[in-house]
Design an enzyme around this catalytic site. Structure first.
Site, PDB file in Angstrom:
ATOM      1  N   GLU A  73       0.835  -1.197   0.000  1.00 15.65           N
ATOM      2  CA  GLU A  73       0.000   0.000   0.000  1.00 15.65           C
ATOM      3  C   GLU A  73       0.869   1.245   0.000  1.00 15.65           C
ATOM      4  O   GLU A  73       1.981   1.243   0.502  1.00 15.65           O
ATOM      5  CB  GLU A  73      -0.900   0.018   1.250  1.00 15.65           C
ATOM      6  CG  GLU A  73      -1.932  -1.088   1.231  1.00 15.65           C
ATOM      7  CD  GLU A  73      -2.876  -1.049   2.421  1.00 15.65           C
ATOM      8  OE1 GLU A  73      -4.084  -1.086   2.190  1.00 15.65           O
ATOM      9  OE2 GLU A  73      -2.414  -0.980   3.576  1.00 15.65           O
ATOM     10  N   CYS A  90       2.206  -2.745  15.454  1.00 18.52           N
ATOM     11  CA  CYS A  90       2.107  -2.328  14.046  1.00 18.52           C
ATOM     12  C   CYS A  90       1.438  -3.421  13.227  1.00 18.52           C
ATOM     13  O   CYS A  90       1.827  -4.594  13.304  1.00 18.52           O
ATOM     14  CB  CYS A  90       3.506  -2.038  13.501  1.00 18.52           C
ATOM     15  SG  CYS A  90       3.519  -1.653  11.739  1.00 18.52           S
ATOM     16  N   CYS A 147       6.736  -7.054   6.568  1.00 23.20           N
ATOM     17  CA  CYS A 147       7.873  -6.521   7.324  1.00 23.20           C
ATOM     18  C   CYS A 147       8.339  -7.596   8.284  1.00 23.20           C
ATOM     19  O   CYS A 147       7.521  -8.318   8.860  1.00 23.20           O
ATOM     20  CB  CYS A 147       7.461  -5.269   8.102  1.00 23.20           C
ATOM     21  SG  CYS A 147       8.834  -4.471   8.983  1.00 23.20           S
ATOM     22  N   CYS A 173       7.223  -5.580  15.180  1.00 20.10           N
ATOM     23  CA  CYS A 173       6.787  -4.690  16.263  1.00 20.10           C
ATOM     24  C   CYS A 173       5.319  -4.999  16.568  1.00 20.10           C
ATOM     25  O   CYS A 173       4.474  -4.961  15.672  1.00 20.10           O
ATOM     26  CB  CYS A 173       6.954  -3.228  15.853  1.00 20.10           C
ATOM     27  SG  CYS A 173       8.652  -2.815  15.373  1.00 20.10           S
ATOM     28  N   CYS A 215      -0.171   5.653  10.199  1.00 17.08           N
ATOM     29  CA  CYS A 215       1.032   4.927  10.607  1.00 17.08           C
ATOM     30  C   CYS A 215       0.683   3.592  11.247  1.00 17.08           C
ATOM     31  O   CYS A 215      -0.134   3.531  12.160  1.00 17.08           O
ATOM     32  CB  CYS A 215       1.816   5.719  11.640  1.00 17.08           C
ATOM     33  SG  CYS A 215       2.284   7.341  11.104  1.00 17.08           S
ATOM     34  N   CYS A 220       3.549   8.544   1.112  1.00 16.72           N
ATOM     35  CA  CYS A 220       4.089   7.566   2.057  1.00 16.72           C
ATOM     36  C   CYS A 220       4.195   6.244   1.302  1.00 16.72           C
ATOM     37  O   CYS A 220       3.184   5.723   0.812  1.00 16.72           O
ATOM     38  CB  CYS A 220       3.152   7.440   3.255  1.00 16.72           C
ATOM     39  SG  CYS A 220       3.656   6.200   4.455  1.00 16.72           S
ATOM     40  N   GLU A 235      10.669  -2.356   6.405  1.00 14.94           N
ATOM     41  CA  GLU A 235      11.789  -1.680   7.051  1.00 14.94           C
ATOM     42  C   GLU A 235      12.765  -1.292   5.938  1.00 14.94           C
ATOM     43  O   GLU A 235      13.469  -2.135   5.391  1.00 14.94           O
ATOM     44  CB  GLU A 235      12.441  -2.630   8.067  1.00 14.94           C
ATOM     45  CG  GLU A 235      13.816  -2.213   8.561  1.00 14.94           C
ATOM     46  CD  GLU A 235      13.892  -0.777   9.096  1.00 14.94           C
ATOM     47  OE1 GLU A 235      12.965  -0.324   9.788  1.00 14.94           O
ATOM     48  OE2 GLU A 235      14.901  -0.100   8.796  1.00 14.94           O
ATOM     49  N   SER A 252      12.696   6.127   7.330  1.00 13.29           N
ATOM     50  CA  SER A 252      12.399   5.805   8.720  1.00 13.29           C
ATOM     51  C   SER A 252      12.887   4.393   9.032  1.00 13.29           C
ATOM     52  O   SER A 252      12.725   3.483   8.223  1.00 13.29           O
ATOM     53  CB  SER A 252      10.883   5.902   8.938  1.00 13.29           C
ATOM     54  OG  SER A 252      10.554   5.674  10.285  1.00 13.29           O
TER      55      SER A 252
HETATM   56  N1  SAH Z   1       9.963   0.113   9.616  1.00 13.94           N
HETATM   57  C1  SAH Z   1      10.184   1.543   9.569  1.00 13.94           C
HETATM   58  C2  SAH Z   1       9.265   2.211   8.612  1.00 13.94           C
HETATM   59  C3  SAH Z   1       7.800   2.179   9.012  1.00 13.94           C
HETATM   60  S1  SAH Z   1       7.404   3.771   9.493  1.00 13.94           S
HETATM   61  C4  SAH Z   1      10.052   2.104  10.964  1.00 13.94           C
HETATM   62  O1  SAH Z   1       9.573   1.411  11.829  1.00 13.94           O
HETATM   63  O2  SAH Z   1      10.493   3.219  11.186  1.00 13.94           O
HETATM   64  C5  SAH Z   1       5.937   3.605  10.308  1.00 13.94           C
HETATM   65  C6  SAH Z   1       5.981   4.429  11.585  1.00 13.94           C
HETATM   66  O3  SAH Z   1       4.728   4.248  12.228  1.00 13.94           O
HETATM   67  C7  SAH Z   1       7.039   3.902  12.529  1.00 13.94           C
HETATM   68  O4  SAH Z   1       7.537   4.934  13.329  1.00 13.94           O
HETATM   69  C8  SAH Z   1       6.225   2.948  13.345  1.00 13.94           C
HETATM   70  O5  SAH Z   1       6.833   2.629  14.557  1.00 13.94           O
HETATM   71  C9  SAH Z   1       4.946   3.715  13.516  1.00 13.94           C
HETATM   72  N2  SAH Z   1       3.815   2.864  13.868  1.00 13.94           N
HETATM   73  C10 SAH Z   1       3.682   1.545  13.683  1.00 13.94           C
HETATM   74  N3  SAH Z   1       2.494   1.116  14.142  1.00 13.94           N
HETATM   75  C11 SAH Z   1       1.863   2.203  14.621  1.00 13.94           C
HETATM   76  C12 SAH Z   1       0.585   2.410  15.207  1.00 13.94           C
HETATM   77  N4  SAH Z   1      -0.258   1.399  15.386  1.00 13.94           N
HETATM   78  N5  SAH Z   1       0.260   3.660  15.565  1.00 13.94           N
HETATM   79  C13 SAH Z   1       1.114   4.690  15.363  1.00 13.94           C
HETATM   80  N6  SAH Z   1       2.318   4.559  14.814  1.00 13.94           N
HETATM   81  C14 SAH Z   1       2.690   3.324  14.449  1.00 13.94           C
END
Ligand code: SAH
Length: 394
Positions: free
Chosen positions: A111, A138, A131, A135, A366, A124, A187, A220
């Protein structure tokens, strides 16, 4: 008893994914010229084709009138294959936020999200299908990694957004993409060479690339420390964002599992080194989770950790209200806790902003990108790719 002779064929028989078709955007300008010569064409046609794709945003050979008519389809077929097929688009915020689900050549889904603001347009983009970073808060992290995307597949997401803006499909008049954030699925630093190739295509001046300002591009990362140093050495002043989410290892081990490999100190130090070398202010991403990481003492600790590297403005904190994801036990912080968190960071001199939650109602914010198609929406929404004819007489 394990029998390696029967294990081995299983490994080798595992279905191999075919690579995505080669695309102009996978190649540096020099590689494009070589590819042209290999196609039996003069090298300068590489620049012509690049201008069509990056400057005019076209991939329809019929419109490439400066190429010999007999060669257009063949060259476009060889270097501008369709990499992404739109499966579904969803709009929010008066159609100024557009999330698109794409299918790639092998069926993998990703997406991207276009966000138009009064003064800028941010795309974005995803860098991997799925991924591997796991985490737990996410949505993308829950499904695991399917595969890396190619540079061409990454760039195509931006070009698609640029086309939509250039053709007036997004309310607000004709426009251009001004910012690209690698904050979609995946990532980015775990798919380093394709992401770097994409960054070069985005920032190279036209017609070699889209000519975006490197400052408008944000990569990021969860904190893959060696890759952060490598990125700093590339000498492209992109903005780096570090998804920290906790200032202490005990909690970060849980929220960002790669922390057990590179801990808070190491990740923050690499972010600081990036800022010191590039003179670009680094962004610390911190998703605010109620009762998990939003305590006042953690705001103080976060400020102290960051300030321990100096207060010359190398960093700012971007708080993200947690976006809901299916099955997640975590919820967003209370507004009062969020305000206190901001207040404490600012009191210690750390510039802090709270990110908007654009696209939340279309699961486009995000951490919400999971690329799950609606069962009735999996047919391609676009016409099939043109057929490539052989060059007459070839
Ligand atoms: N893997 C990279 C790129 C993804 S960026 C990274 O983690 O930086 C997506 C951003 O949204 C990251 O900062 C991630 O931690 C954040 N994110 C992930 N799940 C989220 C959620 N449920 N609510 C808010 N932010 C979230």
């Amino acid at each position: 008893m394990s029998d390696t002779t029967t294990d081995l064929p299983l490994i080798f028989d595992a279905p191999r994914r075919a690579k995505p078709p080669r695309h102009l955007a996978d190649l540096s300008p020099a590689e494009r010229r070589k590819a042209m010569v290999a196609l039996g064409e003069p090298a300068f046609r590489a620049r012509q084709l690049s201008a069509h794709y990056f400057s005019r945003l076209i991939d329809d050979p019929a419109r490439m009138t400066d190429l010999p008519a007999a060669d257009r389809e063949r060259l476009a077929g060889a270097l501008l294959p369709r990499l992404l097929t739109p499966v579904r688009t969803q709009q929010a915020d008066g159609c100024t936020t557009v999330k698109t689900l794409w299918r790639m050549h092998d069926g993998a889904l990703v997406e991207s999200v276009l966000m138009r603001y009064p003064d800028r347009v941010t795309m974005c983009v995803s860098s991997q299908a799925g991924c591997g970073m796991a985490c737990p808060f996410c949505a993308t992290g829950q499904g695991g990694l399917q595969r890396n995307m190619s540079a061409g597949e990454i760039v195509e997401q931006v070009v698609a957004g640029a086309r939509a803006l250039a053709s007036g499909d997004v309310p607000g008049g004709l426009g251009r993409v001004s910012n690209v954030v690698f904050m979609g699925m995946g990532e980015p630093l775990a798919n380093y060479s394709a992401v770097l190739g994409a960054v070069r295509r985005l920032t190279d001046p036209a017609p070699d690339g889209l000519g975006l300002s490197a400052r408008g591009v944000t990569v990021s990362t969860v904190g893959l420390v060696p890759r952060m140093h490598q990125l700093a050495d590339e000498n492209i002043p992109v903005t780096l964002a570090l998804s920290l989410h906790a200032p202490d290892d005990e909690l970060r081990d849980e929220l960002v599992p790669v922390n057990t490999r590179w801990n808070v100190r190491e990740a923050v130090e690499a972010a600081w080194a990036y800022a010191a070398l590039t003179r670009r202010r680094v962004s610390i991403e911190y998703a605010m989770m109620h009762g998990v990481n939003d305590q006042a003492w953690r705001a103080d600790l976060l400020a102290d950790v960051l300030r321990s590297y100096g207060d010359w403005g190398w960093v700012h904190v971007n708080l993200i209200p947690l976006n809901p994801t299916p099955g997640s036990a975590w919820t967003a912080s209370d507004p009062a806790d969020e305000r206190e968190f901001v207040r404490r960071l600012q009191a210690k001199g750390v510039p802090t902003t709270v990110r908007d939650t654009r696209g939340q109602d279309i699961d486009g914010a995000c951490g919400q990108l999971a690329a799950a198609p609606e069962p009735d929406a999996i047919e391609p929404a676009a016409p099939e790719r043109r057929t490539v004819r052989e060059r007459p007489g070839a």
